[in-house]
Design a protein around this motif. Structure first.
Motif, mmCIF file in Angstrom:
data_model
loop_
_atom_site.group_PDB
_atom_site.id
_atom_site.type_symbol
_atom_site.label_atom_id
_atom_site.label_comp_id
_atom_site.label_asym_id
_atom_site.label_seq_id
_atom_site.Cartn_x
_atom_site.Cartn_y
_atom_site.Cartn_z
ATOM 1 N N VAL A 24 -1.683 -11.704 1.032
ATOM 2 C CA VAL A 24 -0.742 -10.675 1.459
ATOM 3 C C VAL A 24 0.680 -11.225 1.544
ATOM 4 C CG1 VAL A 24 -0.877 -10.979 3.996
ATOM 5 C CG2 VAL A 24 -0.537 -8.690 3.034
ATOM 6 N N LYS A 42 2.843 -9.417 -1.138
ATOM 7 C CA LYS A 42 3.744 -8.609 -0.305
ATOM 8 C C LYS A 42 3.640 -7.119 -0.640
ATOM 9 C CE LYS A 42 7.210 -12.273 0.286
ATOM 10 N NZ LYS A 42 6.810 -12.641 1.644
ATOM 11 N N PRO A 43 2.458 -6.523 -0.487
ATOM 12 C CA PRO A 43 2.289 -5.110 -0.869
ATOM 13 C C PRO A 43 3.162 -4.151 -0.075
ATOM 14 C CG PRO A 43 0.405 -5.905 0.396
ATOM 15 C CD PRO A 43 1.224 -7.094 0.060
ATOM 16 N N GLY A 44 3.422 -4.473 1.198
ATOM 17 C CA GLY A 44 4.225 -3.576 2.018
ATOM 18 C C GLY A 44 5.699 -3.572 1.662
ATOM 19 N N GLY A 73 2.481 2.110 -2.018
ATOM 20 C CA GLY A 73 2.237 0.933 -1.196
ATOM 21 C C GLY A 73 0.758 0.746 -0.905
ATOM 22 N N TRP A 121 -1.131 -1.032 -3.760
ATOM 23 C CA TRP A 121 -0.938 -2.483 -3.756
ATOM 24 C C TRP A 121 -1.708 -3.140 -2.609
ATOM 25 C CZ3 TRP A 121 0.667 -5.338 -7.592
ATOM 26 C CH2 TRP A 121 1.502 -4.787 -8.557
ATOM 27 N N TYR A 122 -1.720 -2.466 -1.463
ATOM 28 C CA TYR A 122 -2.495 -2.969 -0.312
ATOM 29 C C TYR A 122 -3.986 -3.057 -0.659
ATOM 30 C CZ TYR A 122 -5.437 -2.117 3.797
ATOM 31 O OH TYR A 122 -6.449 -2.140 4.714
ATOM 32 N N THR A 132 -4.725 -5.891 -2.996
ATOM 33 C CA THR A 132 -4.691 -7.175 -2.297
ATOM 34 C C THR A 132 -5.995 -7.432 -1.556
ATOM 35 O OG1 THR A 132 -2.291 -6.911 -1.994
ATOM 36 C CG2 THR A 132 -3.396 -8.576 -0.644
ATOM 37 N N VAL A 158 -5.008 -8.820 6.174
ATOM 38 C CA VAL A 158 -4.166 -8.185 5.155
ATOM 39 C C VAL A 158 -3.533 -6.908 5.709
ATOM 40 C CG1 VAL A 158 -4.136 -7.081 2.884
ATOM 41 C CG2 VAL A 158 -5.510 -9.137 3.238
ATOM 42 N N PHE A 178 0.422 -6.256 6.045
ATOM 43 C CA PHE A 178 0.902 -5.165 5.191
ATOM 44 C C PHE A 178 1.662 -4.123 6.019
ATOM 45 C CE2 PHE A 178 -0.169 -0.728 3.992
ATOM 46 C CZ PHE A 178 0.631 -0.611 2.865
ATOM 47 N N GLN A 181 4.958 -5.531 6.999
ATOM 48 C CA GLN A 181 5.879 -5.501 5.859
ATOM 49 C C GLN A 181 6.396 -4.080 5.612
ATOM 50 O OE1 GLN A 181 3.406 -7.075 2.752
ATOM 51 N NE2 GLN A 181 3.732 -9.207 3.341
ATOM 52 N N LEU A 182 5.525 -3.103 5.770
ATOM 53 C CA LEU A 182 5.889 -1.704 5.554
ATOM 54 C C LEU A 182 6.979 -1.261 6.528
ATOM 55 C CD1 LEU A 182 4.832 0.577 3.648
ATOM 56 C CD2 LEU A 182 3.413 1.347 5.554
#
Length: 480
Positions: free
Chosen positions: A99, A103-105, A276, A279-280, A283, A372, A376, A379-380
């Motif tokens: 993660v 960096k999915p968020g 998003g 991608w999360y 991951t 994760v 995530f 990051q979001l």
């Protein structure tokens, strides 16, 4: 509708929630959704939070106390717990590594993330939480004006939130020493820990200590306490069951409310949210597949050379299939035991001890997903968690996995615990709810695969592994 399985009802509820959020956003009804529908989602979160703390408390005590007489555990018990602990830490570490790399968020629209960040700071200020990365957007006048557009708070109220948070952070960090996290782990007043936010590690510490002490007192004294603890735990599990029966409606309200709050009257923001999520999900799936097809086989190859790669998966495939379909390690346990005994040649003395413990304490897939998910969501909301804060996630996820009931949706309850432990909003689980079910199915496969791996390793060490490659269908009927 009654004939539908619960998970299909939940999926229908979340789809309707998304559809309603899109509809209300395009028609300018977002405020109606926030005022009249979203509160039911808040009730859902409150119910889960109400159940989560006592469920973890009694589940951890029960899991430790039911290990048995410590004098009879000996070498095998120590190996089992150590092996499960190592695989759990590996799983969480893989999740955090992925993660932080992917960096999915951070891959969604920055404007949406700024709005999310402002909402987070407002929430943290109201709850009395420390802002995790020490940055306060509300101190910037241009963000205060923006905050007024996405909330009903006045400028003075927003400034009060920012000042309160800043002073709280200063007071907390002023006299903290290097061992303060260790000091914070041990509660002065356990009952106070039960009633305050963010003190779950103290509750888990108490539960572990209580459960271990039960092992060291005479059986006739500990047995009544253990029975009471087990019974109370069953009551809370039944409460989870009742709440989850109403989950389809609650999920609809929760998802409609959260998406409406994040998107407002801009439908384009909804697209960013689900971009998003893709991608999360990717991951999490990469991490789970690494555990199944790389980490466990490598561990097995290292300690048990006689079981080939393909032979291992052929042997446990019935258990993996059932785990995927039921999302329950407990429901899969009888099948796992038969696969491990008949197809991997593990002695019944090993499986009857190692696998039931694994169904309780080994939640590798759940821990990876939680690691994760928390990062995530941070990051979001443009929250940069430090390495130390991510280590708290590792510790909380690992310890909470002991009390993570081996039933569907237990991971959701545990995620609330992990979010709370790092001072993030538990209501954010609604953001990842749309993809939770399919990920739950895969992470249960991880848990079951981990159980089979550890039991094979323990059997090898105890001289109780008698593997002979053959077709598992000869000894196990999937339709039975």
């Amino acid at each position: 509708m009654k004939k539908l399985a619960l998970h299909w009802k939940i999926i229908i509820g979340l789809i309707l929630g998304i559809v309603w959020a899109l509809l209300s956003s395009s028609l300018g009804w977002s405020q109606f959704t926030i005022d009249w529908i979203a509160p039911f989602g808040t009730i859902f979160i409150n119910l889960l939070k109400m159940i989560a703390v006592p469920l973890v408390l009694f589940s951890v005590i029960s899991g430790v106390a039911n290990i048995g007489d410590p004098s009879s555990l000996g070498r095998m018990g120590g190996k089992t717990l150590l092996a499960y602990l190592i695989t759990t830490v590996l799983a969480v570490s893989i999740g955090l590594t992925l993660v932080n790399i992917i960096k999915p968020g951070a891959l969604i629209d920055e404007e949406s993330r700024i709005d999310n960040r402002i909402s987070y700071e407002i929430w943290a200020g109201k709850q009395g939480y420390e802002i995790k990365d020490g940055i306060n957007y509300l101190e910037d006048p241009k963000f205060v004006e923006r905050a007024q557009r996405i909330t009903d708070l006045s400028k003075s109220e927003l400034e009060d939130v920012a000042v309160t948070e800043k002073m709280k952070t200063a007071n907390q960090t002023k006299d903290a020493g290097p061992l303060q996290p260790l000091v914070d782990l041990v509660p002065q007043n356990f009952f106070k820990s039960l009633g305050e936010n963010g003190l779950m590690l103290q509750i888990i510490f108490f539960a572990l200590f209580f459960g271990i002490c039960l092992l060291f007192i005479p059986n006739e004294t500990s047995q009544p306490v253990t029975k009471i603890v087990d019974s109370i735990m069953e009551v809370f599990l039944k409460m989870v069951d009742f709440v989850m029966q109403a989950a389809p409606f609650f999920v609809f309200a929760l998802l409609a409310g959260v998406v409406s709050k994040m998107a407002g009257d801009d439908v384009g923001k909804v697209y960013e949210i689900f971009k998003g999520l893709s991608w999360y999900s990717l991951t999490v799936v990469i991490g789970l597949l690494l555990m199944i097809f790389v980490v466990y086989p490598l561990i097995l190859k290292l300690f048990v050379k006689k079981i080939p790669y393909a032979g291992f998966f052929k042997a446990i495939s019935p258990a993996q299939t059932l785990a995927f379909s039921t999302s329950s390690s407990a429901a899969t346990l009888p099948v796992t035991m038969e696969c491990v005994e008949e197809n991997l040649g593990v002695d019944k003395k090993i499986t009857s001890f190692v696998l039931p413990i694994g169904a309780t304490v080994n939640m590798d897939g759940t821990c990876l997903y939680q690691a994760v998910a928390v990062v995530f969501l941070a990051q979001l909301h443009m929250i940069d968690l430090t390495l130390g804060q991510q280590m708290v996630i590792v510790l909380t996820a690992t310890l909470a996995s002991i009390g993570s009931a081996a039933v569907p949706s237990a991971g959701l309850v545990m995620l609330i615990i992990v979010l709370d432990s790092v001072g993030l909003n538990p209501a954010w689980i609604a953001i990842i709810f749309p993809v939770d079910r399919i990920l739950d199915m895969i992470r249960t496969v991880v848990n079951v695969t981990g159980d089979a791996t550890v039991s094979s390793i323990i059997a090898k060490g105890e001289g109780m592994l008698h593997y002979q490659e053959h077709d598992p269908s000869e000894t196990f009927d999937l339709d039975s």
